[in-house]
Design an enzyme around this catalytic site. Structure first.
Site, short mmCIF file in Angstrom:
data_model
loop_
_atom_site.label_atom_id
_atom_site.label_comp_id
_atom_site.label_asym_id
_atom_site.label_seq_id
_atom_site.Cartn_x
_atom_site.Cartn_y
_atom_site.Cartn_z
N ARG A 236 0.82 -1.19 -0.01
CA ARG A 236 0.15 0.00 -0.08
C ARG A 236 0.90 1.14 -0.03
O ARG A 236 1.86 1.10 0.61
CB ARG A 236 -0.97 0.00 1.06
CG ARG A 236 -2.13 -1.05 1.21
CD ARG A 236 -3.28 -0.30 -0.05
NE ARG A 236 -4.23 -1.28 0.10
CZ ARG A 236 -4.42 -2.15 -0.80
NH1 ARG A 236 -3.58 -2.60 -1.90
NH2 ARG A 236 -5.36 -3.08 -0.79
N GLU A 265 -2.65 7.31 -5.09
CA GLU A 265 -3.02 6.62 -6.43
C GLU A 265 -4.70 6.74 -6.71
O GLU A 265 -4.64 6.53 -8.08
CB GLU A 265 -2.70 5.05 -6.29
CG GLU A 265 -3.04 4.25 -5.43
CD GLU A 265 -3.10 2.84 -5.37
OE1 GLU A 265 -1.70 2.38 -5.44
OE2 GLU A 265 -3.90 1.97 -5.67
N HIS A 297 -0.79 -0.21 -9.88
CA HIS A 297 -1.58 -1.26 -9.13
C HIS A 297 -2.14 -2.51 -9.80
O HIS A 297 -3.20 -2.56 -10.15
CB HIS A 297 -2.51 -0.63 -8.55
CG HIS A 297 -2.99 -1.29 -7.14
ND1 HIS A 297 -3.48 -0.55 -6.04
CD2 HIS A 297 -2.91 -2.54 -6.81
CE1 HIS A 297 -3.66 -1.35 -5.03
NE2 HIS A 297 -3.66 -2.57 -5.33
P1 NAD Z 1 -1.73 -10.98 5.08
O1 NAD Z 1 -2.72 -10.53 6.12
O2 NAD Z 1 -1.53 -12.74 4.74
O3 NAD Z 1 -0.17 -10.63 5.55
C1 NAD Z 1 0.21 -9.56 6.15
C2 NAD Z 1 1.18 -9.48 7.18
O4 NAD Z 1 1.81 -8.41 7.52
C3 NAD Z 1 0.79 -10.56 8.50
O5 NAD Z 1 1.75 -11.67 8.61
C4 NAD Z 1 0.86 -9.42 9.57
O6 NAD Z 1 1.38 -10.21 10.95
C5 NAD Z 1 1.97 -8.64 8.97
N1 NAD Z 1 1.86 -7.29 10.05
C6 NAD Z 1 0.90 -6.72 10.55
N2 NAD Z 1 1.52 -5.57 11.28
C7 NAD Z 1 2.89 -5.50 10.57
C8 NAD Z 1 3.97 -4.71 10.93
N3 NAD Z 1 3.58 -3.44 11.82
N4 NAD Z 1 5.11 -4.81 10.60
C9 NAD Z 1 5.25 -5.72 9.71
N5 NAD Z 1 4.55 -6.75 9.60
C10 NAD Z 1 3.10 -6.77 9.95
O7 NAD Z 1 -2.03 -10.25 3.63
P2 NAD Z 1 -1.44 -10.67 2.28
O8 NAD Z 1 -2.40 -11.23 1.59
O9 NAD Z 1 0.18 -11.24 2.27
O10 NAD Z 1 -1.35 -9.08 1.88
C11 NAD Z 1 -0.28 -8.08 2.13
C12 NAD Z 1 -0.79 -6.54 1.49
O11 NAD Z 1 -0.59 -6.92 0.16
C13 NAD Z 1 -1.98 -6.45 1.92
O12 NAD Z 1 -2.10 -5.50 3.05
C14 NAD Z 1 -2.58 -5.39 0.65
O13 NAD Z 1 -2.16 -4.05 1.08
C15 NAD Z 1 -1.21 -5.89 -0.48
N6 NAD Z 1 -1.82 -6.36 -1.74
C16 NAD Z 1 -1.60 -5.66 -2.81
C17 NAD Z 1 -1.98 -6.15 -4.21
C18 NAD Z 1 -1.53 -5.45 -5.38
O14 NAD Z 1 -2.23 -5.69 -6.52
N7 NAD Z 1 -0.50 -4.72 -5.46
C19 NAD Z 1 -2.85 -7.09 -3.97
C20 NAD Z 1 -3.38 -7.91 -3.02
C21 NAD Z 1 -3.10 -7.19 -1.70
#
Ligand code: NAD
Length: 330
Positions: A236, A265, A297
């Site tokens: 994000r 964005e 994105h």
């Molecule tokens: P997820 O919930 O499986 O994993 C997120 C991880 O971040 C968890 O393990 C959590 O413990 C950790 N976390 C929480 N707080 C934290 C901190 N302060 N420092 C470090 N780690 C911390 O989520 P995911 O499916 O792996 O997705 C991750 C991110 O990817 C989403 O939040 C979303 O913003 C982004 N995303 C982007 C796209 C894209 O098209 N670019 C698509 C889907 C998701």
């Protein structure tokens, strides 16, 4: 024809995938290009449900209108729901469902693609060779093999990214308040954030945007990084203080930056603005660096992820229309 669903913020690919997986045309889908907002909510009159994406604006006003039209299901085609007043929806008895995971590999592969392109400069080489310019000047990269990769956030996408970097022969370090056994099984070492920033050659962000993580990449944390390190963000935009990153790029403290997301964005991405004047000076400055690569994105934008989004969304709608339990209900 079955229940009627108004699909907002609809692009050609939404129409194609939702139509393809709408078996026997069981649901009557109507596609609207406009996003759902206070201005457009009247379009939902006469439908049983609305289907929305990341930039639709579903506040209390919109929800009350939807309730007055007897629209009692909202199907999100994404995981996040920060653009919707969930409490109000619950108070109005509107069911809200989502797609909790698109395809972790889609985003992970895109993150690694950004990193590889920044190192090996495919984007420059592509244009150069098309002009019969076979000079290698300025195209020198570095091997990923034996480099240290720091993964911030070891959830679904973080783990998928680690698997790929492990294949390159990278050393893996990671940071997350909650340890994931899969990371340890991959041979990764959990460090605190400062130690990770100090030792990683490539840093990739995979944690959610929350008050605790907003601007986690800022002036102070950029200074802690190895000089010339690479930073990749497919998570994000708000995780990064863009102005601090611009200073770090100018100072050559940050060596490479790969972004698929950007703080502001929603003003830019998913639209063709090629004939418009862009007035976001920070974004425009980022585009001027030769060692910055930005995509709009598109991490989720694969055949497989769009298939999952369509199948899950239609499955959610079927379950809710038929009063069956739906595990993706919020
Ligand atoms: P997820 O919930 O499986 O994993 C997120 C991880 O971040 C968890 O393990 C959590 O413990 C950790 N976390 C929480 N707080 C934290 C901190 N302060 N420092 C470090 N780690 C911390 O989520 P995911 O499916 O792996 O997705 C991750 C991110 O990817 C989403 O939040 C979303 O913003 C982004 N995303 C982007 C796209 C894209 O098209 N670019 C698509 C889907 C998701």
């Amino acid at each position: 024809m079955g229940h009627k669903v108004a699909v907002f913020s609809s692009k050609k690919y939404d129409e194609r995938f939702l139509t393809r997986y709408n078996k026997n045309d069981a649901i009557a889908l109507t596609f609207f290009e406009s996003k759902l907002s206070r201005e457009t909510v009247e379009l939902a009159n006469g439908f049983d449900a609305v289907c929305i994406f990341v930039n639709d604006e579903v506040d209390a006003f919109v929800l009350e209108k939807l309730a007055s039209f007897n629209v009692n299901v909202i199907a999100l085609r994404c995981a996040g729901f920060n653009n919707l007043d969930l409490q109000k929806a619950k108070a109005l008895d509107i069911a809200v469902c989502r797609v909790p995971e698109y395809s972790p590999e889609a985003v992970a592969e895109h993150a690694v693609g950004l990193a590889l392109t920044l190192s090996r400069k495919f984007h420059k080489a592509y244009n150069r060779v098309r002009e019969n310019n076979f000079s290698l000047s300025g195209l020198r990269g570095f091997n990923f093999h034996n480099k240290t990769v720091g993964i911030i956030g070891t959830g679904k996408i973080g783990i998928a990214t680690m698997r790929i970097f492990k294949g390159f022969g990278c050393k893996l370090v990671c940071y997350d308040p909650y340890q994931n056994e899969q990371a340890i099984a991959l041979g990764a070492e959990y460090l605190d954030l400062t130690d990770l920033l100090q030792c990683a050659d490539i840093i990739s962000l995979h944690c959610p945007l929350m008050p605790q993580t907003q601007y986690m990449i800022n002036k102070a944390t950029l200074t802690q990084m190895k000089r010339g390190a690479m930073l990749i963000n497919t998570s994000r935009g708000g995780l990064i203080d863009s102005e601090a990153v611009i200073s770090a790029l100018k100072d050559k403290q940050l060596g490479y930056l790969g972004l698929d997301v950007y703080e502001l964005e929603s003003e830019l991405f998913f639209e063709d603005l090629s004939s418009e004047v862009i007035d976001d000076d920070v974004f425009q400055r980022l585009l001027t660096f030769p060692n910055v690569l930005i995509t709009g994105h598109q991490g989720f934008f694969t055949e497989e992820a769009l298939t999952t989004i369509a199948e899950t969304t239609l499955g959610n709608l079927h379950q809710l229309f038929n009063k069956q339990p739906c595990e993706n209900l919020l």
